[in-house]
Enzyme design. Structure first.
Site, PDB file in Angstrom:
ATOM      1  N   LYS A   1     -29.364 -76.358 -26.439  1.00  0.00           N
ATOM      2  CA  LYS A   1     -30.175 -75.551 -27.361  1.00  0.00           C
ATOM      3  C   LYS A   1     -30.440 -76.341 -28.633  1.00  0.00           C
ATOM      4  O   LYS A   1     -29.500 -76.886 -29.230  1.00  0.00           O
ATOM      5  CB  LYS A   1     -29.384 -74.310 -27.751  1.00  0.00           C
ATOM      6  CG  LYS A   1     -29.933 -73.004 -27.241  1.00  0.00           C
ATOM      7  CD  LYS A   1     -29.005 -71.911 -27.736  1.00  0.00           C
ATOM      8  CE  LYS A   1     -29.620 -70.560 -27.583  1.00  0.00           C
ATOM      9  NZ  LYS A   1     -28.736 -69.530 -28.132  1.00  0.00           N
TER      10      LYS A   1
HETATM   11  C1  E4P Z   1     -29.437 -66.215 -27.834  1.00  0.00           C
HETATM   12  O1  E4P Z   1     -29.830 -67.246 -27.371  1.00  0.00           O
HETATM   13  C2  E4P Z   1     -29.408 -65.945 -29.294  1.00  0.00           C
HETATM   14  O2  E4P Z   1     -28.656 -66.886 -29.944  1.00  0.00           O
HETATM   15  C3  E4P Z   1     -28.917 -64.543 -29.541  1.00  0.00           C
HETATM   16  O3  E4P Z   1     -29.584 -63.667 -28.664  1.00  0.00           O
HETATM   17  C4  E4P Z   1     -29.080 -64.112 -30.981  1.00  0.00           C
HETATM   18  O4  E4P Z   1     -28.790 -62.747 -31.088  1.00  0.00           O
HETATM   19  P1  E4P Z   1     -28.562 -62.028 -32.506  1.00  0.00           P
HETATM   20  O5  E4P Z   1     -29.850 -61.998 -33.243  1.00  0.00           O
HETATM   21  O6  E4P Z   1     -28.084 -60.651 -32.140  1.00  0.00           O
HETATM   22  O7  E4P Z   1     -27.526 -62.839 -33.234  1.00  0.00           O
END
Ligand code: E4P
Length: 227
Positions: free
Chosen positions: A83
């Protein structure tokens, strides 16, 4: 529609993996911090548990350092998707890593323009965050609709859309209506997807009526009677 589980909690991942409903995992530095253990062994354990893509995020901000971190993460297991954030450096790193055959998930996407750049950079996945947009009074799901429409105009784009920052089952249902490729869903939201009071009440009523019959389907004498 594929479901990824949005957590670094290995117990939750194992429990959901056993349902056969989970196609991958997403983590981020916040979720990794919550897990409270060494990051590389944690990702190793998750990759051993799930055969689909497991997102592990870089923490550098400069492209060259992101690429170095990404190569270490990609070396953990073949199913790691690295990522990177949707910044100029993140896009540069994405291009370099994708050209080397490493799966990249470009995260922190909040606009259709950003999603176009992620696809152009060769991302395997882009993660638009619906919940965080809703939090500031925008319509997160409109971003998903826009990105799906735009990507649909260009068959050469192979980037899959991961609906991220999912807060409740309605987000998942709306994402499915739009035809999003993947939703990454926290364990508590997955629980809320199957729970329904009428299902519970129905099971209780069926079991109460069945108990009055005084039989068991597993009782071998039932099979013998049929024979
Ligand atoms: C997934 O890849 C993201 O990092 C995650 O869904 C973020 O979620 P949040 O906005 O609830 O922290």
């Amino acid at each position: 529609m594929k479901f990824f589980i949005d957590t670094a909690d290995i117990d939750a991942i194992r429990a959901w993996q056993s349902t056969g409903l989970i196609d991958g995992v997403t983590t981020n530095p916040t979720l990794a911090a919550k897990a409270g253990r060494a990051f590389i062994p944690l990702i190793e354990d998750i990759c051993a548990c799930i055969s689909g893509p497991v997102s592990a995020e870089v923490t550098a901000t400069e492209a060259e350092v992101m690429v170095r971190e990404a190569r270490i993460l990609a070396g953990i297991a073949p199913n790691v998707a690295v990522k990177v954030p949707l910044t100029r450096d993140g896009l540069r790193a994405c291009r370099a890593l994708s050209d080397d055959g490493i799966q990249v998930n470009v995260t922190l996407c909040f606009s259709p323009a950003q999603a176009i750049l992620a696809a152009k950079a060769g991302a395997a996945f882009v993660s638009p965050f619906v919940g965080r947009l809703d939090d500031i009074g925008a319509r997160g799901m409109e971003l998903i609709a826009d990105v799906m429409e735009i990507y649909g105009n260009y068959p050469a784009f192979s980037t899959e859309v991961i609906v991220a920052s999912v807060r409740h089952p309605v987000h998942v249902v709306e994402a499915a209506r739009i035809g999003a490729d993947i939703a990454t869903v926290p364990p508590d939201v997955l629980d809320k997807m199957y729970n329904h009071p009428l299902t519970d009440r129905g099971v209780d009523a069926f079991l109460a009526d069945w108990a009055g019959l005084g039989q068991s389907i597993l009782d071998p004498s039932n099979t013998e009677t049929r024979a």
